[in-house]
Design a protein around this motif. Structure first.
Motif, PDB file in Angstrom:
ATOM      1  N   MET A 112     122.881   6.937  87.883  1.00 33.55           N
ATOM      2  CA  MET A 112     122.841   8.404  88.087  1.00 33.55           C
ATOM      3  C   MET A 112     122.063   9.045  86.941  1.00 33.55           C
ATOM      4  SD  MET A 112     124.553   9.532  90.753  1.00 33.55           S
ATOM      5  CE  MET A 112     125.473  11.021  90.551  1.00 33.55           C
ATOM      6  N   SER A 113     121.172   9.944  87.318  1.00 28.47           N
ATOM      7  CA  SER A 113     120.402  10.615  86.265  1.00 28.47           C
ATOM      8  C   SER A 113     121.203  11.774  85.659  1.00 28.47           C
ATOM      9  CB  SER A 113     119.083  11.120  86.830  1.00 28.47           C
ATOM     10  OG  SER A 113     119.348  11.945  87.936  1.00 28.47           O
ATOM     11  N   GLU A 114     120.672  12.237  84.577  1.00 27.02           N
ATOM     12  CA  GLU A 114     121.339  13.265  83.758  1.00 27.02           C
ATOM     13  C   GLU A 114     121.479  14.587  84.528  1.00 27.02           C
ATOM     14  OE1 GLU A 114     119.766  15.910  79.955  1.00 27.02           O
ATOM     15  OE2 GLU A 114     118.548  14.294  80.802  1.00 27.02           O
ATOM     16  N   VAL A 115     122.618  15.257  84.305  1.00 28.84           N
ATOM     17  CA  VAL A 115     122.817  16.579  84.912  1.00 28.84           C
ATOM     18  C   VAL A 115     122.073  17.605  84.047  1.00 28.84           C
ATOM     19  CG1 VAL A 115     124.509  18.370  85.473  1.00 28.84           C
ATOM     20  CG2 VAL A 115     125.059  15.963  85.873  1.00 28.84           C
ATOM     21  N   VAL A 116     121.167  18.341  84.660  1.00 28.58           N
ATOM     22  CA  VAL A 116     120.415  19.325  83.867  1.00 28.58           C
ATOM     23  C   VAL A 116     120.907  20.753  84.103  1.00 28.58           C
ATOM     24  CG1 VAL A 116     118.308  17.989  83.506  1.00 28.58           C
ATOM     25  CG2 VAL A 116     118.565  19.307  85.598  1.00 28.58           C
ATOM     26  N   ILE A 117     121.495  20.982  85.265  1.00 27.19           N
ATOM     27  CA  ILE A 117     122.083  22.310  85.507  1.00 27.19           C
ATOM     28  C   ILE A 117     123.525  22.099  85.967  1.00 27.19           C
ATOM     29  CG2 ILE A 117     121.974  24.447  86.857  1.00 27.19           C
ATOM     30  CD1 ILE A 117     118.989  23.817  87.344  1.00 27.19           C
ATOM     31  N   GLU A 118     124.424  22.816  85.310  1.00 30.60           N
ATOM     32  CA  GLU A 118     125.827  22.679  85.684  1.00 30.60           C
ATOM     33  C   GLU A 118     126.476  24.058  85.589  1.00 30.60           C
ATOM     34  OE1 GLU A 118     127.962  20.146  83.053  1.00 30.60           O
ATOM     35  OE2 GLU A 118     129.581  19.784  84.480  1.00 30.60           O
ATOM     36  N   VAL A 164     122.798  20.059  89.242  1.00 28.61           N
ATOM     37  CA  VAL A 164     121.444  19.598  89.583  1.00 28.61           C
ATOM     38  C   VAL A 164     121.085  18.526  88.565  1.00 28.61           C
ATOM     39  CG1 VAL A 164     119.012  20.249  89.829  1.00 28.61           C
ATOM     40  CG2 VAL A 164     120.807  21.872  90.483  1.00 28.61           C
ATOM     41  N   ARG A 165     120.588  17.390  89.096  1.00 28.44           N
ATOM     42  CA  ARG A 165     120.254  16.273  88.200  1.00 28.44           C
ATOM     43  C   ARG A 165     118.752  16.242  87.937  1.00 28.44           C
ATOM     44  NH1 ARG A 165     124.344  12.924  87.218  1.00 28.44           N
ATOM     45  NH2 ARG A 165     126.250  13.410  88.355  1.00 28.44           N
ATOM     46  N   ARG A 166     118.410  15.607  86.825  1.00 35.17           N
ATOM     47  CA  ARG A 166     117.003  15.503  86.447  1.00 35.17           C
ATOM     48  C   ARG A 166     116.198  14.832  87.577  1.00 35.17           C
ATOM     49  NH1 ARG A 166     114.352  16.313  81.869  1.00 35.17           N
ATOM     50  NH2 ARG A 166     116.254  16.533  80.634  1.00 35.17           N
ATOM     51  N   GLY A 167     115.093  15.426  87.933  1.00 29.03           N
ATOM     52  CA  GLY A 167     114.228  14.871  88.981  1.00 29.03           C
ATOM     53  C   GLY A 167     114.550  15.396  90.362  1.00 29.03           C
ATOM     54  N   ASP A 168     115.608  16.204  90.475  1.00 22.67           N
ATOM     55  CA  ASP A 168     115.951  16.777  91.791  1.00 22.67           C
ATOM     56  C   ASP A 168     114.954  17.854  92.185  1.00 22.67           C
ATOM     57  OD1 ASP A 168     118.142  15.274  92.314  1.00 22.67           O
ATOM     58  OD2 ASP A 168     119.633  16.802  91.757  1.00 22.67           O
ATOM     59  N   PHE A 169     114.859  18.081  93.474  1.00 26.09           N
ATOM     60  CA  PHE A 169     114.115  19.228  93.996  1.00 26.09           C
ATOM     61  C   PHE A 169     115.067  19.914  94.958  1.00 26.09           C
ATOM     62  CE2 PHE A 169     109.755  20.654  95.930  1.00 26.09           C
ATOM     63  CZ  PHE A 169     110.209  21.971  95.969  1.00 26.09           C
ATOM     64  N   LEU A 170     115.698  20.987  94.479  1.00 18.88           N
ATOM     65  CA  LEU A 170     116.725  21.679  95.235  1.00 18.88           C
ATOM     66  C   LEU A 170     116.176  22.975  95.799  1.00 18.88           C
ATOM     67  CD1 LEU A 170     119.724  22.443  96.002  1.00 18.88           C
ATOM     68  CD2 LEU A 170     119.905  23.390  93.695  1.00 18.88           C
ATOM     69  N   ALA A 171     116.454  23.202  97.069  1.00 26.75           N
ATOM     70  CA  ALA A 171     116.125  24.498  97.666  1.00 26.75           C
ATOM     71  C   ALA A 171     117.415  25.278  97.834  1.00 26.75           C
ATOM     72  CB  ALA A 171     115.437  24.315  99.004  1.00 26.75           C
ATOM     73  N   LEU A 172     117.417  26.515  97.373  1.00 29.88           N
ATOM     74  CA  LEU A 172     118.569  27.407  97.585  1.00 29.88           C
ATOM     75  C   LEU A 172     118.194  28.337  98.724  1.00 29.88           C
ATOM     76  CD1 LEU A 172     119.455  28.361  93.894  1.00 29.88           C
ATOM     77  CD2 LEU A 172     120.739  26.829  95.398  1.00 29.88           C
ATOM     78  N   MET A 173     118.955  28.274  99.792  1.00 28.36           N
ATOM     79  CA  MET A 173     118.624  29.076 100.967  1.00 28.36           C
ATOM     80  C   MET A 173     119.758  30.026 101.307  1.00 28.36           C
ATOM     81  SD  MET A 173     116.590  26.736 103.636  1.00 28.36           S
ATOM     82  CE  MET A 173     116.074  28.139 104.566  1.00 28.36           C
ATOM     83  N   VAL A 188     122.578  24.610  80.991  1.00 31.68           N
ATOM     84  CA  VAL A 188     121.263  24.182  81.494  1.00 31.68           C
ATOM     85  C   VAL A 188     120.616  23.336  80.407  1.00 31.68           C
ATOM     86  CG1 VAL A 188     119.023  24.931  82.370  1.00 31.68           C
ATOM     87  CG2 VAL A 188     121.057  26.286  82.874  1.00 31.68           C
ATOM     88  N   LEU A 189     120.227  22.129  80.770  1.00 34.86           N
ATOM     89  CA  LEU A 189     119.625  21.185  79.818  1.00 34.86           C
ATOM     90  C   LEU A 189     120.530  21.009  78.593  1.00 34.86           C
ATOM     91  CD1 LEU A 189     116.039  22.631  80.146  1.00 34.86           C
ATOM     92  CD2 LEU A 189     116.792  20.428  81.049  1.00 34.86           C
ATOM     93  N   GLY A 190     121.822  21.009  78.860  1.00 29.51           N
ATOM     94  CA  GLY A 190     122.795  20.769  77.797  1.00 29.51           C
ATOM     95  C   GLY A 190     123.125  21.992  76.965  1.00 29.51           C
ATOM     96  N   GLN A 191     122.495  23.106  77.239  1.00 32.30           N
ATOM     97  CA  GLN A 191     122.735  24.323  76.441  1.00 32.30           C
ATOM     98  C   GLN A 191     123.722  25.236  77.153  1.00 32.30           C
ATOM     99  OE1 GLN A 191     121.514  25.293  73.502  1.00 32.30           O
ATOM    100  NE2 GLN A 191     120.164  23.544  73.157  1.00 32.30           N
TER     101      GLN A 191
END
Lengths: 233, 386
Positions: A1-7, A32-41, A68-71
């Motif tokens: 599993m890749s890193e979570v960048v948005i939580e 959202v994990r690193r490398g994802d391409f998420l659409a919010l609809m 976001v990005l750990g911040q």
């Protein structure tokens, strides 16, 4: 599993309009994990842009947590957020939002002026970004001399020129004709697939959403569970 | 800041007509401000020349319009430290047509034989000096006056008196050259005195004292004034520089006058520049939002917006200072009407100070609109439509 960048945890945003309080986003939980391409609809007023703005730290939540990005964005000052946004976020607007008095090259160079790069390096990066979006022959053109599709590609070049971790796009195809919209989406897909950029895109266009790897829906300020759509969609 | 200069510069040129008009209005205002500062500097800051430092002027204590008995000359000459005393009498009068300002120049009745000693800066050929001193109706004119009116040695000059009801027929016997006060006409006091009715004779407007040393000035001035304290014609003795300033005081409170006009000009520029900046910023609120989205901090946005105002005001200031320098150069060559304008200088420090004033005005005028724009939340800025 890749890193979570948005939580986000129970992320809520309320606006005051005179005596009334409007809840634009209620208890949104998102990963959202690193490398994802998420659409919010979602339909207009569903809170998708509000969520995007909170992720970009362009606005502050009323309650809840957002990392976001750990911040922890809530703990950062305005100045820290501005510098963080410059280094880590690329933002693409629906209406392109280029500076009209600057050329395409200068528009793309603009975020780099906040870095320590020399002028030569800045221009080299800006040129490369414009080449990537297919506008190597439009460097000296001002926004007025470009078509809508070209303007949006310049905006995308500006968003990627700092090599951000996260690209946020707010209705990037909303002001484009079908062909230009397809080009812009192809470009975003390429950035995601070839360069591994994490992208969150707000759209109400199902065609545009197809470019994303997965879609999350919002309705009346609520982020619906994964896989669930609004009733009338 | 310099990194963002291209953005600032291009934003400045966004509305070329408005920028040009603003720059022009600032330039015109700054040129007037620069001129006033140059005049102020000439009147109040410029030091005395070495020749001036050796001279004192004695006048009636009541005012310049009141006279002193000629007999004072000999008594003043006996004060220790006084090398020479000469009469200096303002004549006034009319030369040709008084409506033509070119014909206005200072005319003084003097002790001709003492001119070379007391005014060593007035240089004239020995033969001309000799002719001027020896001939009762002779006069000497300054080189600038001679070139302005085309005077040559041997020309006749008729002066019709106003303060003194006499008509003097003079012959130019000498043309003196000097850096300052080179637009005067000097003639023999004796000629004027003898032309007057007996009741008005032997009175003098001012005496000029030549001292052995400038250090003696306070002592001599005190001694002279003390000598005549109990007479009906009390004196006031002051340095030539102080005398010039008291002459200037005839116009009223010149300092306050210059200061108030300067303040009004600065306030006007502030309004013009402030109005332009408020319009410019209002049109660009959305761009402020874009810049902040890209990572510009409030401080950087403020710097960019204020930088634009600074550029406009400095441009206006530069053009204004060029105009000031040109106006002052023109005035230096123009006929001296009230005072000797040949001293109207535009030193670098003065131009620099005016430019600094322009810069400060630019920054101050943009501070409030730029500050409120920079502090505006991003989303609120982005919602503003063009």
């Amino acid at each position: 599993m890749s890193e979570v960048v948005i939580e986000t945890r129970n992320l809520t945003k309320r606006f005051s309009r005179g005596e009334q309080t409007v809840t634009a986003l209620r208890d949104a939980n998102l990963e959202v994990r690193r490398g994802d391409f998420l659409a919010l609809m979602g339909p207009s007023g569903s809170g998708k842009s509000t969520l995007l703005h909170l992720i970009a730290a362009m606005d502050r939540p009323t309650s809840g947590e957002i990392r976001v990005l750990g911040q922890d964005l809530a703990r950062m000052s305005d100045g820290e957020i501005a510098r963080w946004r410059n280094a880590h976020i690329g933002f693409v607007f629906q209406s392109f939002n280029l500076i009209p008095v600057l050329t395409a090259l200068e528009n793309v160079e603009l975020p780099l002026k906040l870095t320590r790069l020399s002028k030569a390096k800045r221009l080299e990066h800006a040129r490369r970004a414009l080449e990537l979006v297919g506008l190597a022959d439009r460097l000296r053109h001002t926004p007025r001399q470009l078509s809508g599709g070209q303007e949006q590609r310049v905006a995308i070049a500006r968003a990627i020129v700092t090599d951000p971790d996260l690209i946020l796009a707010d209705e990037p195809t909303g002001n484009l004709d079908a062909n230009s919209a397809r080009d812009a989406l192809t470009l975003l897909s390429r950035l995601n697939q070839e360069f591994g950029k994490t992208i969150v895109m707000v759209t109400h266009d199902p065609h545009a959403a197809r470019a994303a790897r997965y879609v999350r829906y919002l309705e009346k300020g609520e982020l619906l569970p994964d896989g669930q759509k609004p009733e009338d969609w | 800041m310099f990194r963002h200069f291209s953005l600032i510069w291009k934003s400045t040129l966004r509305n070329k007509r408005r920028t040009a008009l603003t720059v022009l209005s600032i330039a015109l205002s700054m040129s007037v401000l620069g001129l006033l500062m140059a005049i102020f500097n000439m009147f109040y800051n410029e030091g005395s020349s070495s020749a001036q430092a050796n001279r004192l002027i004695v006048r009636n204590r009541v005012s310049l319009a009141n006279v002193l008995p000629r007999s004072y000359q000999a008594r003043i000459a006996r004060v220790p430290g006084v090398k020479a005393v000469a009469i200096m009498q303002w004549f006034g009068g009319v030369y040709k047509d008084s409506r033509d300002t070119r014909n206005f120049f200072a005319r003084f009745a003097v002790d001709a034989d003492k001119v070379p000693l007391i005014y060593p800066e007035y240089q004239m050929p020995p033969d001309q000096l000799k002719a001027f001193v020896s001939e009762r109706t002779a006069c000497a004119v300054g080189n600038k006056l001679a070139s302005r009116l085309g005077f040559q040695v041997g020309d006749r000059v008729t002066l019709v008196g106003d303060i003194f009801p006499v008509t003097l027929e003079l012959t130019i016997r000498a043309i003196y050259t000097a850096e300052r006060d080179n637009e005067n006409l000097l003639f023999h006091y004796d000629y004027l005195n003898e032309s007057l009715e007996p009741a008005r004779r032997d009175f003098v407007g001012t005496f000029t004292i030549l001292m052995d040393s400038p250090e003696d000035a306070p002592r001599i001035a005190q001694a002279v004034d003390a000598m005549f304290r109990n007479s009906p014609y009390q004196t006031k003795t002051e340095t030539e520089r102080q005398f010039e300033l008291s002459f200037l005081a005839f116009l009223g409170n010149v300092k306050a006058f210059l200061g108030s006009i300067s303040a009004a000009i600065m306030f006007t520029i502030l309004l013009v520049s402030g109005n332009t900046m408020a319009m410019s910023v209002r049109e660009r609120i959305r761009e402020v939002g874009i810049l902040k989205t890209l990572g510009f901090t409030n401080g950087k946005v403020l710097a960019v917006l204020m930088g634009e105002s600074l550029v406009i005001s400095l441009l206006g200031g530069l053009i204004g200072m060029t105009l000031t320098a040109m106006i002052c150069a023109g005035l230096r060559e123009a006929p001296s009407l009230f005072t000797d304008m040949s001293r109207l200088a535009t030193p670098w420090w003065l131009l620099g100070a005016c430019l600094a004033v322009a810069g400060c005005i630019g920054l101050i005028s943009s501070l409030i609109p730029a500050w409120s724009a920079a502090r505006r939340p991003i989303l609120e800025s982005l919602r503003v439509t063009d």
